[in-house]
Design a protein around this motif. Structure first.
Motif, PDB file in Angstrom:
ATOM      1  N   ILE A  90       7.760   3.904   0.687  1.00  0.00           N
ATOM      2  CA  ILE A  90       6.598   4.744   0.947  1.00  0.00           C
ATOM      3  C   ILE A  90       6.838   6.122   0.363  1.00  0.00           C
ATOM      4  O   ILE A  90       7.880   6.741   0.614  1.00  0.00           O
ATOM      5  N   GLN A  91       5.932   6.541  -0.496  1.00  0.00           N
ATOM      6  CA  GLN A  91       5.979   7.876  -1.089  1.00  0.00           C
ATOM      7  C   GLN A  91       7.335   8.185  -1.729  1.00  0.00           C
ATOM      8  O   GLN A  91       7.877   9.282  -1.608  1.00  0.00           O
ATOM      9  N   LEU A 100       7.966   9.175  12.064  1.00  0.00           N
ATOM     10  CA  LEU A 100       7.433   8.721  10.782  1.00  0.00           C
ATOM     11  C   LEU A 100       6.335   9.629  10.247  1.00  0.00           C
ATOM     12  O   LEU A 100       5.846   9.411   9.138  1.00  0.00           O
ATOM     13  N   ASP A 119       2.823  10.836   9.392  1.00  0.00           N
ATOM     14  CA  ASP A 119       1.530  10.164   9.266  1.00  0.00           C
ATOM     15  C   ASP A 119       1.653   8.758   8.690  1.00  0.00           C
ATOM     16  O   ASP A 119       0.680   8.171   8.235  1.00  0.00           O
ATOM     17  N   ILE A 120       2.863   8.208   8.722  1.00  0.00           N
ATOM     18  CA  ILE A 120       3.114   6.888   8.154  1.00  0.00           C
ATOM     19  C   ILE A 120       2.940   5.804   9.223  1.00  0.00           C
ATOM     20  O   ILE A 120       3.340   5.975  10.378  1.00  0.00           O
ATOM     21  N   THR A 121       2.367   4.688   8.822  1.00  0.00           N
ATOM     22  CA  THR A 121       2.289   3.496   9.656  1.00  0.00           C
ATOM     23  C   THR A 121       3.005   2.368   8.938  1.00  0.00           C
ATOM     24  O   THR A 121       2.783   2.142   7.746  1.00  0.00           O
ATOM     25  N   ILE A 122       3.872   1.671   9.659  1.00  0.00           N
ATOM     26  CA  ILE A 122       4.624   0.549   9.084  1.00  0.00           C
ATOM     27  C   ILE A 122       4.140  -0.749   9.723  1.00  0.00           C
ATOM     28  O   ILE A 122       3.958  -0.820  10.940  1.00  0.00           O
ATOM     29  N   ALA A 162       4.386  -0.305   4.238  1.00  0.00           N
ATOM     30  CA  ALA A 162       4.195   1.009   4.852  1.00  0.00           C
ATOM     31  C   ALA A 162       3.097   1.736   4.099  1.00  0.00           C
ATOM     32  O   ALA A 162       3.057   1.700   2.866  1.00  0.00           O
ATOM     33  N   PRO A 183       0.293   5.411   4.278  1.00  0.00           N
ATOM     34  CA  PRO A 183      -0.153   6.620   4.969  1.00  0.00           C
ATOM     35  C   PRO A 183      -1.395   6.286   5.797  1.00  0.00           C
ATOM     36  O   PRO A 183      -2.296   5.600   5.325  1.00  0.00           O
ATOM     37  N   SER A 184      -1.438   6.735   7.022  1.00  0.00           N
ATOM     38  CA  SER A 184      -2.564   6.428   7.898  1.00  0.00           C
ATOM     39  C   SER A 184      -3.577   7.563   7.906  1.00  0.00           C
ATOM     40  O   SER A 184      -3.222   8.715   8.148  1.00  0.00           O
ATOM     41  N   ARG A 209      -0.869   6.677  13.442  1.00  0.00           N
ATOM     42  CA  ARG A 209       0.302   7.289  12.811  1.00  0.00           C
ATOM     43  C   ARG A 209       1.555   7.158  13.657  1.00  0.00           C
ATOM     44  O   ARG A 209       1.494   6.967  14.867  1.00  0.00           O
TER      45      ARG A 209
END
Length: 347
Positions: A219-220, A254, A256-259, A268, A270-271, A277
């Protein structure tokens, strides 16, 4: 989806760029786009024991290649089997169409060009008239398409206890996470396999055959490892790879990340919504009426709404829909709503 109505057992394996890898029965393998319902059939893989499968490029592009990984579980084994498949291009071979053999077309032997004999005239010797030979009038197609998977056995100096969770295609290479927290890297261009000495294993004392539910996601530009215990009484452990030091560092938040984690694949994203999040979602639901997804909150380190007594599909896969297709559908829906609004205004 009508395409999935079959008497054979369906299994989903991985997803990438909006496409999903699925198998039917023991050998048949397909790459499916759930939104467009386009399906591409791959050759059967006579190795139902492979751990994971993934691919490079969009399946409709010329750089598409599929790879299946099989890791040995023997404590003394340090090899990995890679099954690779790359579709070829059709080549047209013309064995005789317009193929002419000229034995004498405009072929002259000049014994005296610009060279005068005693009689003062030029002498020419003609060896023949135009003679054309056509060996075939029909096109003959030769297909160079690869019809089967190619097996390659690779070894390293370090043992790798691979899992069935799919690798991450990162900077042109496949990164695999084993149950100890080691990283193995496969280069599809030069077909090499290496187990990294750094980062050091997260759980070095875990035996190679031990059960482990772990996932690797990207992610990112960061690689994140998620270790899920087999009981909700223990917290989920999340680690991020510090590429400058090549070391794992534990993550408590995490952002604003959602896995989304699963048995075979995890992703994964970004939410855009706050309530999703800093959470880890499972393919579990509390009931069929509301279908509330079970998730683990990194804020309070608790499962919500609960962990036990929930339903889970027998086969599933997480995939991220193609954004362009989604945007097209959203634009069409917005246009439709605007038309309805105009009609209501006129009425």
């Amino acid at each position: 989806m009508d395409v999935l109505f079959t008497n054979q057992q369906i299994a989903f394996h991985s997803s990438r760029d909006g496409w999903v890898v699925m198998s039917e029965g023991d050998e048949a393998i397909y790459v499916l786009n759930p939104l467009t319902k386009e399906m591409i059939e791959l050759p059967g893989l006579d190795c139902p024991c492979y751990n994971c499968i993934s691919f490079t490029g969009v399946p409709t592009s010329p750089d598409f290649r599929a790879f299946a990984f099989y890791f040995e579980y023997d404590d003394n084994d340090k090899m990995v089997k890679i099954y690779s498949y790359r579709p070829g291009q059709k080549e047209l071979t013309e064995t005789g169409q317009e193929e002419l053999t000229e034995t004498g077309q405009e072929e002259w032997t000049e014994t005296g060009q610009d060279e005068l004999t005693e009689t003062g005239q030029e002498e020419f010797t003609e060896t023949g008239q135009e003679e054309l030979t056509e060996t075939d009038q029909e096109e003959e197609l030769t297909e160079t398409v690869q019809e089967e998977w190619t097996e390659t056995i690779l070894e390293s100096d370090i043992q790798f206890c691979g899992t069935i969770n799919n690798p991450v295609f990162f900077h042109g290479e496949f990164y695999c996470l084993d149950r100890r927290g080691q990283l193995g890297v496969f280069n599809p261009e030069v077909m090499t396999w290496r187990v990294l000495t750094k980062p050091e294993p997260i759980c070095s004392d875990v035996p190679c055959y031990a059960y482990a539910c772990c996932s690797l996601v990207e992610i990112q530009g960061d690689l994140i490892a998620v270790f899920r215990p087999d009981t909700p009484l223990k917290p989920i452990e999340v680690y991020k790879l510090d590429r400058s030091k090549m070391a794992w560092s534990e993550v408590d938040n995490l952002g604003d990340i959602t896995i989304f984690v699963g048995f075979r694949n995890s992703i994964a994203v970004p939410s855009p919504l706050k309530r999703f999040r800093n959470s880890i979602y499972f393919p579990k639901f509390d009931d069929r009426e509301h279908r509330n997804g079970v998730f683990y909150s990194m804020d309070d380190h608790q499962y919500h709404p609960r962990f036990y007594g929930v339903e889970q599909p027998t086969t599933y896969v997480w995939f991220q829909p193609n954004k362009l297709l989604l945007q097209k559908d959203m634009d069409a829906e917005t246009s439709s709503l605007q038309d309805e609004s105009s009609l209501k205004t006129l009425n």
